[in-house]
Design an enzyme around this catalytic site. Structure first.
Site, short mmCIF file in Angstrom:
data_model
loop_
_atom_site.label_atom_id
_atom_site.label_comp_id
_atom_site.label_asym_id
_atom_site.label_seq_id
_atom_site.Cartn_x
_atom_site.Cartn_y
_atom_site.Cartn_z
N ASP A 32 -48.26 -9.64 -21.98
CA ASP A 32 -48.86 -8.91 -20.93
C ASP A 32 -47.89 -8.54 -19.87
OD1 ASP A 32 -51.24 -8.72 -22.72
OD2 ASP A 32 -52.30 -10.39 -20.84
N GLY A 43 -56.74 -12.61 -28.96
CA GLY A 43 -56.68 -13.86 -29.76
C GLY A 43 -56.27 -14.86 -29.38
N ALA A 80 -58.49 -11.51 -18.92
CA ALA A 80 -58.77 -12.79 -19.76
C ALA A 80 -60.10 -13.43 -19.52
CB ALA A 80 -57.72 -13.94 -19.90
N ALA A 81 -61.10 -12.94 -18.66
CA ALA A 81 -62.26 -13.45 -18.00
C ALA A 81 -63.27 -13.46 -19.41
CB ALA A 81 -62.95 -12.79 -17.09
N GLY A 82 -63.21 -12.45 -20.23
CA GLY A 82 -64.20 -12.32 -21.48
C GLY A 82 -63.72 -13.33 -22.54
N ASP A 83 -62.23 -13.43 -22.73
CA ASP A 83 -61.60 -14.16 -23.76
C ASP A 83 -61.99 -15.73 -23.22
OD1 ASP A 83 -60.68 -11.95 -24.81
OD2 ASP A 83 -58.83 -11.83 -23.87
N THR A 120 -61.55 -18.40 -14.07
CA THR A 120 -60.46 -17.64 -14.76
C THR A 120 -60.17 -16.35 -13.70
OG1 THR A 120 -60.78 -18.08 -17.08
CG2 THR A 120 -59.67 -16.13 -16.44
#
Length: 308
Positions: free
Chosen positions: A14, A42, A253-256, A287
């Site tokens: 990123d 992933g 990355a909160a959802g991940d 996060t």
């Protein structure tokens, strides 16, 4: 019990561009800073599963034969994630994500798929024994859909539970994927695209979640940002699990983190889904208080401490 989790998905580096706000069409604005971190949905989910739940985690994916690929492999190995089924692609470069991060903490992301899009069904077939030994298989939509369909069909044959994060959103997901999905976990934007129902309040959130359940016949968990997550599952009352109110620095990355943390705690029969979602909400709240994708994913100890 320690869950055995396989993540089939994307690996990116990123590049985050820090801006006060998004530019208007034709407008030029200044960056306030720039930074780089490891990511990919992933990879983020695998790191979250490993850190927040100490799950035995393995990965199926591809990186390029470049410095970014080496950096990702080294980092995942350092997290004690099994990387034996991450192929090094000699022709496609490692995936890249360009993140526009606003002062509000909200972000917009542009993805270059690279080697992620070179993943094949043969890569899945080579990892059959890995999938068979797992409790859960997680996938997202940053890789070819045919690969997900192949993996999910095989996973259900061998009684491995399948978790789909339909992101980036594909409005009409192939039936071959949906019919082999045990739990689907979109955010509210993705859920709206899948069902055609706009989420404006709790009533429309309920309608959207129920429509998603009807579409997939799978357990459904919709993440709704700082409101938490709404779930619908067989033998569990539909309910909203609230999120903690925290200062937001970066939502990347909160959802991940949510998905990795949830699956790390989840029982294969889904009977503790409410508790797993509550744990995932707590992990996501940590996060968003830090910068970057993988650097912001908390440990199990940090999540436990945050309850007090």
């Amino acid at each position: 019990m320690t869950n055995k989790i396989v993540v089939l998905g994307s690996l990116n580096v990123d590049q985050t561009l820090h801006v006060h706000r998004l530019p208007q069409p034709g407008e030029t604005i200044k960056m306030t800073a720039q930074s780089s971190a490891l990511g990919g949905k992933g990879a983020n989910q695998a790191v979250a599963a490993r850190r927040t739940g100490l799950a035995q985690t393995a990965f199926i994916g591809r990186v390029g034969a470049d410095a970014a690929g080496k950096r990702l492999l080294h980092s995942l190995a350092a997290e004690q994630i099994d990387i034996q089924h991450i192929q090094v692609d000699p022709q496609q470069g490692t995936g890249q994500a360009y993140v526009l991060l606003q002062d509000s903490g909200e972000n917009s992301i542009i993805i270059y798929g690279g080697s992620n899009q070179a993943l094949t069904t043969a890569d899945v077939q080579a990892a059959h024994s890995l999938i068979q030994a797992a409790d859960f298989l997680i996938a997202q939509c940053e890789i070819p859909l045919a690969v997900i369909a192949e993996a999910f069909a095989y996973a259900q044959q061998v009684n491995t539970r399948t978790i789909l994060n339909p992101a980036p959103v594909v409005p009409q997901l192939p039936a071959e994927i949906l019919e082999h999905t045990d739990l689907i976990c979109p955010n509210e934007t993705e859920a709206q695209a899948l069902t055609g129902i706009s989420i404006n309040d709790e009533a429309t959130l309920v309608q959207c979640t129920q429509a998603l359940y009807q579409l997939t016949q799978a357990c459904s968990v919709i993440t709704v940002g700082d409101k938490g997550a709404y779930l619908v599952a067989k033998d569990i009352s539909p309910q909203l699990i609230p999120a903690s109110a925290v200062p937001v620095v970066d939502t990347t990355a909160a959802g991940d983190t949510f998905i990795g943390a949830m699956v790390s705690q989840l029982q294969p029969d889904f009977k503790n889904l409410v508790a797993a979602v509550r744990f995932a909400c707590q992990a996501s709240a940590l996060t968003v208080q830090s910068l970057g994708a993988q650097p912001s994913i908390p440990t199990y100890q940090a999540v436990q401490a945050s309850y007090s």
